[in-house]
Write a protein that holds these residues in place. Structure first.
Motif, PDB file in Angstrom:
ATOM      1  N   LYS A  67     -24.608 108.868  82.419  1.00 30.71           N
ATOM      2  CA  LYS A  67     -25.576 109.610  83.237  1.00 30.71           C
ATOM      3  C   LYS A  67     -26.941 108.928  83.184  1.00 30.71           C
ATOM      4  CE  LYS A  67     -27.079 113.411  81.541  1.00 30.71           C
ATOM      5  NZ  LYS A  67     -27.094 114.768  80.991  1.00 30.71           N
ATOM      6  N   THR A  68     -27.343 108.444  82.006  1.00 33.56           N
ATOM      7  CA  THR A  68     -28.632 107.756  81.877  1.00 33.56           C
ATOM      8  C   THR A  68     -28.625 106.436  82.646  1.00 33.56           C
ATOM      9  OG1 THR A  68     -28.923 108.748  79.681  1.00 33.56           O
ATOM     10  CG2 THR A  68     -30.283 106.845  80.223  1.00 33.56           C
ATOM     11  N   ILE A  69     -27.511 105.698  82.545  1.00 33.39           N
ATOM     12  CA  ILE A  69     -27.418 104.430  83.280  1.00 33.39           C
ATOM     13  C   ILE A  69     -27.530 104.673  84.778  1.00 33.39           C
ATOM     14  CG2 ILE A  69     -25.861 102.533  83.849  1.00 33.39           C
ATOM     15  CD1 ILE A  69     -24.791 102.695  80.987  1.00 33.39           C
ATOM     16  N   ALA A  70     -26.817 105.696  85.282  1.00 28.94           N
ATOM     17  CA  ALA A  70     -26.842 105.993  86.712  1.00 28.94           C
ATOM     18  C   ALA A  70     -28.237 106.406  87.168  1.00 28.94           C
ATOM     19  CB  ALA A  70     -25.831 107.081  87.033  1.00 28.94           C
ATOM     20  N   LYS A  71     -28.901 107.262  86.392  1.00 27.62           N
ATOM     21  CA  LYS A  71     -30.229 107.722  86.781  1.00 27.62           C
ATOM     22  C   LYS A  71     -31.231 106.570  86.789  1.00 27.62           C
ATOM     23  CE  LYS A  71     -33.911 110.932  85.485  1.00 27.62           C
ATOM     24  NZ  LYS A  71     -34.365 111.970  84.550  1.00 27.62           N
ATOM     25  N   THR A  72     -31.223 105.763  85.718  1.00 23.36           N
ATOM     26  CA  THR A  72     -32.166 104.637  85.642  1.00 23.36           C
ATOM     27  C   THR A  72     -31.921 103.633  86.764  1.00 23.36           C
ATOM     28  OG1 THR A  72     -32.213 104.916  83.243  1.00 23.36           O
ATOM     29  CG2 THR A  72     -33.101 102.875  84.118  1.00 23.36           C
ATOM     30  N   ALA A  73     -30.639 103.333  87.023  1.00 18.16           N
ATOM     31  CA  ALA A  73     -30.317 102.377  88.089  1.00 18.16           C
ATOM     32  C   ALA A  73     -30.746 102.906  89.448  1.00 18.16           C
ATOM     33  CB  ALA A  73     -28.825 102.079  88.069  1.00 18.16           C
ATOM     34  N   LEU A  74     -30.504 104.177  89.709  1.00 16.58           N
ATOM     35  CA  LEU A  74     -30.889 104.754  91.000  1.00 16.58           C
ATOM     36  C   LEU A  74     -32.403 104.767  91.174  1.00 16.58           C
ATOM     37  CD1 LEU A  74     -29.928 106.061  93.607  1.00 16.58           C
ATOM     38  CD2 LEU A  74     -29.896 108.284  92.437  1.00 16.58           C
TER      39      LEU A  74
ATOM     40  N   LYS B 192     -27.735  95.258  84.739  1.00 18.12           N
ATOM     41  CA  LYS B 192     -28.944  95.072  83.939  1.00 18.12           C
ATOM     42  C   LYS B 192     -29.285  96.332  83.144  1.00 18.12           C
ATOM     43  CE  LYS B 192     -31.224  91.525  86.803  1.00 18.12           C
ATOM     44  NZ  LYS B 192     -32.409  91.210  87.616  1.00 18.12           N
ATOM     45  N   VAL B 193     -29.181  97.491  83.822  1.00 17.58           N
ATOM     46  CA  VAL B 193     -29.501  98.746  83.130  1.00 17.58           C
ATOM     47  C   VAL B 193     -28.507  98.984  81.988  1.00 17.58           C
ATOM     48  CG1 VAL B 193     -29.626 101.248  83.379  1.00 17.58           C
ATOM     49  CG2 VAL B 193     -30.640  99.770  85.117  1.00 17.58           C
ATOM     50  N   ALA B 194     -27.225  98.686  82.229  1.00 20.10           N
ATOM     51  CA  ALA B 194     -26.227  98.872  81.169  1.00 20.10           C
ATOM     52  C   ALA B 194     -26.539  97.990  79.972  1.00 20.10           C
ATOM     53  CB  ALA B 194     -24.836  98.572  81.717  1.00 20.10           C
ATOM     54  N   GLU B 195     -26.988  96.762  80.207  1.00 20.75           N
ATOM     55  CA  GLU B 195     -27.362  95.883  79.097  1.00 20.75           C
ATOM     56  C   GLU B 195     -28.576  96.430  78.355  1.00 20.75           C
ATOM     57  OE1 GLU B 195     -27.949  92.125  80.910  1.00 20.75           O
ATOM     58  OE2 GLU B 195     -25.797  91.692  81.189  1.00 20.75           O
ATOM     59  N   GLU B 196     -29.553  96.966  79.106  1.00 18.45           N
ATOM     60  CA  GLU B 196     -30.739  97.543  78.477  1.00 18.45           C
ATOM     61  C   GLU B 196     -30.373  98.765  77.638  1.00 18.45           C
ATOM     62  OE1 GLU B 196     -33.537  98.405  81.475  1.00 18.45           O
ATOM     63  OE2 GLU B 196     -33.889  96.311  82.041  1.00 18.45           O
ATOM     64  N   ILE B 197     -29.480  99.608  78.164  1.00 20.64           N
ATOM     65  CA  ILE B 197     -29.052 100.800  77.405  1.00 20.64           C
ATOM     66  C   ILE B 197     -28.304 100.382  76.151  1.00 20.64           C
ATOM     67  CG2 ILE B 197     -27.603 102.858  77.465  1.00 20.64           C
ATOM     68  CD1 ILE B 197     -30.194 103.118  79.048  1.00 20.64           C
ATOM     69  N   SER B 198     -27.468  99.348  76.265  1.00 17.03           N
ATOM     70  CA  SER B 198     -26.754  98.839  75.093  1.00 17.03           C
ATOM     71  C   SER B 198     -27.732  98.340  74.043  1.00 17.03           C
ATOM     72  CB  SER B 198     -25.790  97.728  75.502  1.00 17.03           C
ATOM     73  OG  SER B 198     -25.113  97.211  74.370  1.00 17.03           O
ATOM     74  N   ARG B 199     -28.801  97.682  74.492  1.00 12.75           N
ATOM     75  CA  ARG B 199     -29.807  97.195  73.554  1.00 12.75           C
ATOM     76  C   ARG B 199     -30.561  98.374  72.925  1.00 12.75           C
ATOM     77  NH1 ARG B 199     -31.697  93.859  76.685  1.00 12.75           N
ATOM     78  NH2 ARG B 199     -33.480  95.010  77.540  1.00 12.75           N
ATOM     79  N   ILE B 200     -30.838  99.392  73.730  1.00 11.01           N
ATOM     80  CA  ILE B 200     -31.516 100.583  73.200  1.00 11.01           C
ATOM     81  C   ILE B 200     -30.639 101.270  72.151  1.00 11.01           C
ATOM     82  CG2 ILE B 200     -32.325 102.897  73.792  1.00 11.01           C
ATOM     83  CD1 ILE B 200     -33.254 101.760  76.481  1.00 11.01           C
ATOM     84  N   ILE B 201     -29.320 101.333  72.446  1.00 10.51           N
ATOM     85  CA  ILE B 201     -28.396 101.939  71.477  1.00 10.51           C
ATOM     86  C   ILE B 201     -28.466 101.194  70.151  1.00 10.51           C
ATOM     87  CG2 ILE B 201     -25.946 102.236  70.951  1.00 10.51           C
ATOM     88  CD1 ILE B 201     -25.525 102.890  73.913  1.00 10.51           C
TER      89      ILE B 201
END
Length: 509
Positions: free
Chosen positions: A252-259, A279-288
């Motif tokens: 849900k966070t990836i979808a919202k940030t990407a949109l 790109k957003v998925a990579e950023e979220i993975s880094r945040i995790i």
């Protein structure tokens, strides 16, 4: 004649010379004898004087020794006299004590005889009064004994209950003070934010025309975005807003940030959507990864396996009852460490078990296992201490707790969840919980009214004073509290208050 003279004269000279010599020698001999005699007399006189001196000294020594001996004899005689006097005094004291003992023994014998006589009389009087009491009361001795024992038993029960109440109050005051000190110290160190648990989120749009661009020709854009992120994008009549629905908070966070980035960029087409989502998925993975490492650094926990770090980081995007799970886990770890330090348990084990107790919520599982079981299995694979694994598996009583650290983790989880403002509860569940509380109390005999107050933190019960006395009220409160513990699950504690009152109304006419 001359010859004769010559012969006589020398011979006469010789004779005269010899006479002279003889006389001289004799005189010399007399002089030596006199000198020897004088020496002898002098030596004899000196020897006599020395003898007298020695005799005098010997006499003086003898006198001195005699005087010393006499002094010692006098002292010994004095010491013997003192001993004899003390012995005599002791003998006198013993004689007096013996006499006193004899008198006391005689007196005691007389008292014993008097007591025997009095006891005999009292026994006769007791029998007489016993028969008299049986005649007056109509009870036999056994019946009266039974009535008396019943009264004593009731009185003993009352006294025992009063003593129990006093001990419980003292223990509760001491325990509450100690627990309050520990909890206040712990809570003062906490400053966590409260988040909202929602499976849907919305994205603001600059205008409603953006909705058509998000949908794209024949819905290509929205289908691409939903396929890449695994969410449901709802576009309805809500003005200038798009709703994103998904049970997975990370997707849900990836979808919202990407949109939001696509809207800000303005270029919305499948290729661009795929690029932005990646790109957003990579950023979220880094945040995790960063959030997992940050919470471990903040708590001073080391030697965590990479899969454990990522599982912790995933909790950053997860909420439960309006409470961020990672923040909740960190808070539980702080509480557990503080309590463990106060009670002398293993701080590292308690802190580690508390941090990982909800790690199963960040894992994806295809089975029906709960998050405690999933988290315990992950901890076991990571080689964690058996006490840590047990604390994770048993924090919701799915397993039996095997260590004090497990109890501390369970307690800390309850404290974090029960503190004011930590979690939200739906209105239906709230009302249902209050109704269940009231139903448990209403099933007991003598209960007239029940009120669940203070958001379910207190159960106030009105009882019939004719059916429930003071001692029974205490037992009733314990029974109700025990049933609540057995039948309901609740954070913190619930206070059970029994109110018993007597009202007498009379009217003056």
């Amino acid at each position: 004649m001359n010859i004769v003279l010559l012969i006589i004269l020398p011979l006469g000279g010789v004779i005269i010379g010899w006479l002279i010599r003889f006389i001289y020698a004799k005189n010399q001999l007399n002089s030596s004898e006199q000198q020897a005699l004088r020496l002898k007399e002098s030596a004899a006189a000196e020897a006599e004087n020395t003898k007298k001196e020695i005799l005098l000294e010997a006499q003086d020594k003898i006198l001195e020794d005699r005087r010393q001996l006499e002094r010692e004899q006098r002292e010994q005689r004095s010491e013997i006299q003192r001993y004899e006097k003390r012995i005599q005094q002791k003998e006198d004291n013993l004689d007096r004590k013996t006499s006193d003992l004899d008198r006391r023994q005689s007196k005691i014998n007389r008292r014993i005889e008097e007591l025997d006589i009095r006891e005999k009389k009292l026994s006769e009087e007791e029998q007489r009064w016993k028969h008299e009491l049986e005649r007056i009361s109509g009870y036999t001795a056994e019946e009266a004994k039974k009535v008396l024992m019943q009264g004593l038993e009731n009185e003993a029960r009352h006294d025992a209950q009063a003593l129990i109440n006093k001990i419980e109050q003292e223990a509760q005051a001491t325990a509450e003070k100690r627990a309050r000190d520990i909890l206040i110290t712990t809570i003062q160190r906490l400053a966590t934010d409260v988040t909202s648990e929602m499976t849907v989120t919305s994205v603001s749009l600059p205008s409603d025309e953006m909705k058509g661009r998000i949908i794209g020709r024949e819905g290509r854009n929205i289908r691409t975005l939903e396929t890449l992120t695994g969410v449901d994008i709802i576009i309805d009549d809500t003005p200038e807003a798009v709703v994103i629905s998904c049970f997975d908070p990370i997707r849900k966070t990836i979808a919202k940030t990407a949109l939001e980035r696509l809207i800000q960029d303005g270029r919305i087409h499948p290729a661009r959507i795929e690029e932005v989502v990646q790109k957003v998925a990579e950023e979220i993975s880094r945040i995790i990864q960063e959030e997992g490492e940050r919470v471990l650094f903040d708590l001073g926990i080391h030697n965590m396996r990479p899969e454990g770090v990522r599982a912790l980081g995933r909790l950053y995007f997860r909420t439960s009852y309006g409470q961020n799970v990672l923040a909740h886990s960190k808070e539980v770890a702080i509480i557990a460490a503080t309590i463990a330090r106060e009670v002398g348990a293993d701080v590292e084990i308690a802190k580690r078990g508390a941090l990982l107790h909800d790690i199963g919520k960040g894992m994806e599982s295809d089975g029906d296992a709960g998050h405690a079981e999933v988290g315990a299995e992950l901890a076991r694979r990571m080689g964690e201490d058996p006490r840590v694994v047990n604390a994770i598996a048993a924090h919701h009583d799915d397993e039996e707790i095997i260590s004090p650290e497990g109890v501390i983790v369970q307690l800390s989880d309850a404290i974090s969840a029960a503190r004011p403002g930590a979690r939200r509860e739906t209105l239906d569940n709230y009302i249902k919980r209050l109704e269940n509380l009231e139903k448990i109390a209403l099933k007991f005999e003598g209960v007239e009214k029940v009120f669940a107050i203070q958001a379910g933190r207190e159960l106030r019960i009105m009882v019939n004073h004719d059916k429930v006395n003071d001692m029974q009220a205490r037992e009733l409160a314990k029974d109700i509290a025990r049933d609540i513990e057995d039948q309901l699950k609740f954070p913190g504690r619930i206070r059970v208050t029994i109110i018993r009152e007597t009202r007498v109304v009379e009217y003056a006419r």
